[in-house]
Design an enzyme around this catalytic site. Structure first.
Site, PDB file in Angstrom:
ATOM      1  N   GLU A  85       0.836  -1.202   0.000  1.00  0.00           N
ATOM      2  CA  GLU A  85       0.000   0.000   0.000  1.00  0.00           C
ATOM      3  C   GLU A  85       0.872   1.254   0.000  1.00  0.00           C
ATOM      4  OE1 GLU A  85      -2.423  -0.591   3.432  1.00  0.00           O
ATOM      5  OE2 GLU A  85      -3.163  -2.523   2.691  1.00  0.00           O
TER       6      GLU A  85
ATOM      7  N   GLU B 258      -4.631  -6.753   2.666  1.00  0.00           N
ATOM      8  CA  GLU B 258      -3.442  -7.454   3.139  1.00  0.00           C
ATOM      9  C   GLU B 258      -3.450  -8.933   2.771  1.00  0.00           C
ATOM     10  OE1 GLU B 258      -3.608  -3.642   4.962  1.00  0.00           O
ATOM     11  OE2 GLU B 258      -5.120  -5.246   4.984  1.00  0.00           O
TER      12      GLU B 258
ATOM     13  N   PHE C 138       1.466  -1.306   8.458  1.00  0.00           N
ATOM     14  CA  PHE C 138       1.713  -1.383   9.894  1.00  0.00           C
ATOM     15  C   PHE C 138       1.528  -2.837  10.318  1.00  0.00           C
ATOM     16  CE2 PHE C 138       0.640   3.058   9.396  1.00  0.00           C
ATOM     17  CZ  PHE C 138       1.474   3.717  10.290  1.00  0.00           C
ATOM     18  N   ALA C 139       2.293  -3.276  11.314  1.00  0.00           N
ATOM     19  CA  ALA C 139       2.136  -4.648  11.794  1.00  0.00           C
ATOM     20  C   ALA C 139       0.709  -4.912  12.247  1.00  0.00           C
ATOM     21  CB  ALA C 139       3.116  -4.915  12.939  1.00  0.00           C
ATOM     22  N   ASP C 140       0.024  -3.886  12.700  1.00  0.00           N
ATOM     23  CA  ASP C 140      -1.366  -4.019  13.138  1.00  0.00           C
ATOM     24  C   ASP C 140      -2.297  -4.442  12.007  1.00  0.00           C
ATOM     25  OD1 ASP C 140       0.255  -1.763  14.242  1.00  0.00           O
ATOM     26  OD2 ASP C 140      -1.262  -1.799  15.813  1.00  0.00           O
ATOM     27  N   TYR C 141      -1.862  -4.246  10.765  1.00  0.00           N
ATOM     28  CA  TYR C 141      -2.698  -4.571   9.614  1.00  0.00           C
ATOM     29  C   TYR C 141      -2.450  -5.974   9.079  1.00  0.00           C
ATOM     30  CZ  TYR C 141      -3.145   0.569   9.282  1.00  0.00           C
ATOM     31  OH  TYR C 141      -3.364   1.907   9.530  1.00  0.00           O
TER      32      TYR C 141
ATOM     33  N   PRO D 210      -5.414  -9.695   8.750  1.00  0.00           N
ATOM     34  CA  PRO D 210      -6.199 -10.269   7.649  1.00  0.00           C
ATOM     35  C   PRO D 210      -5.393 -11.225   6.767  1.00  0.00           C
ATOM     36  CG  PRO D 210      -6.648  -7.920   7.840  1.00  0.00           C
ATOM     37  CD  PRO D 210      -5.482  -8.216   8.740  1.00  0.00           C
TER      38      PRO D 210
ATOM     39  N   HIS E  66      -1.872   1.206  15.371  1.00  0.00           N
ATOM     40  CA  HIS E  66      -0.633   1.493  14.654  1.00  0.00           C
ATOM     41  C   HIS E  66       0.597   1.241  15.519  1.00  0.00           C
ATOM     42  CE1 HIS E  66      -3.750   3.927  12.672  1.00  0.00           C
ATOM     43  NE2 HIS E  66      -3.035   3.801  11.574  1.00  0.00           N
TER      44      HIS E  66
END
Length: 338
Positions: free
Chosen positions: A29, A60, A83-86, A89, A129
């Site tokens: 992205e 993702e 971000f690792a938070d993403y 999925p 984030h």
């Protein structure tokens, strides 16, 4: 030898590999024209073209799924999850497909993919984030997990990851991206130093995956840590005067057990330090390894200093992070144990 920030070192690693190997592609992205939210891919599309550096949809699972297909075909994708938070999925694609492809196909196919993603807090990014989900991947056989703490290691480990024939999750601590960090409460991102952080050789070199580094030698206690917390450990060592040996793991899986055991047997005490939540964090695995292999050399229980067991607190993130004061208190308590 040029000096680089971690961002520059990561960009240089991708540049080196793309220049050497036409099969290396970079996408994710906003990584193309914009150069990534943290600018790690800045200028790569202009140099290599939009067929090798390109933007993906906000998907993702699709980013990782297409990378697995490319890898099976012989391409080497270096993809970015913003971000690792993403990354959640895409977890099923990583665990059920990428990690197993070489094994389930009896080596007919591999997944030579590198998944770069910024991790940890320190930029006031809030709960979505700032997470550190590394332990979710260290549990998965077939996936390698890497977390560098400095520009030299970041470049060498990223080149090694891109060249690896198995999937690598490459976590990049955001607090270390742009400038010096002394282990204390840092400044807001807008005021981060833009000065280089370390010497980084030009051209191709690798840092071996699965080999820890003795960041700072010592004889009183071993601190096992990685990423941003390496510098928190260093600050606590300086403030307490305790002669701690700081082991920068660099790679969580595969884990350099030999270096860990050698250090703990020498010092007789061990602290495990990481930013992620304590319960079921990677520190639990480290503690178990030390207990099983070094029990008769220990002069005090293994201590974990970690993030608290709570959803990530936006307004109180600096209280959530282990800091030098908290680490220092635990170091002193360990030294007093008989």
């Amino acid at each position: 030898m040029p000096q680089m920030s971690m961002i520059e070192a990561i960009r240089d690693a991708m540049d080196v590999k793309m220049g050497q190997d036409d099969d290396v592609v970079v996408y994710g992205e906003d990584v193309g024209y914009f150069g990534g939210v943290f600018r790690c891919t800045h200028g790569l599309q202009k140099k290599y073209g939009s067929h090798r550096v390109f933007d993906s949809p906000i998907n993702e699972s699709g980013i990782v799924g297409t990378a697995i297909g490319m890898g099976a075909y012989g391409i080497r994708p270096c993809i970015e999850i913003q971000f690792a938070d993403y990354i959640y999925p895409a977890y099923d694609q990583i665990v059920s497909e990428a990690a197993r492809l070489r094994y389930r196909s009896n080596k007919d196919f591999t997944a030579p993919i590198t998944i770069r993603t910024p991790c940890g807090g320190g930029i006031f990014g809030g709960q979505t984030h700032s997470q550190s989900p590394e332990s979710l991947f260290t549990h998965v056989s077939g996936v390698k997990t890497v977390i560098p703490s400095n520009p030299y290691d970041a470049k060498g480990l990223l080149i090694a990851s891109i060249e690896d024939n198995d999937p690598v999750i490459f976590f990049e601590p955001k607090r270390l991206y742009n400038g010096p960090f002394d282990g204390h409460h840092d400044r807001p991102a807008s005021n981060w130093s833009k000065h280089p952080l370390g010497d980084v050789p030009e051209g191709h070199y690798t840092v071996p995956i699965g080999k820890a580094s003795v960041f700072s030698e010592g004889k009183d206690v071993t601190i096992l840590t990685y990423g941003t917390m390496v510098f928190v450990a260093e600050a606590a060592k300086k403030e307490t005067g305790i002669d701690a040996e700081i082991i920068d793991l660099r790679t969580l899986m595969p884990l350099d057990v030999d270096t860990i055991v050698e250090s703990v047997k020498k010092t007789g005490r061990c602290m495990v330090l990481h930013e992620a939540t304590q319960t079921s964090g990677f520190g639990a695995e480290l503690s178990a390894q030390v207990q099983e292999r070094c029990f008769y050399h220990l002069e005090a229980p293994v201590v974990r200093v970690c993030g608290f067991d709570t959803p990530y607190p936006h307004a109180q993130e600096w209280d959530y992070f282990p800091g030098p004061a908290r680490v220092g208190r635990e170091l002193k308590a360990m030294m007093e144990a008989v």
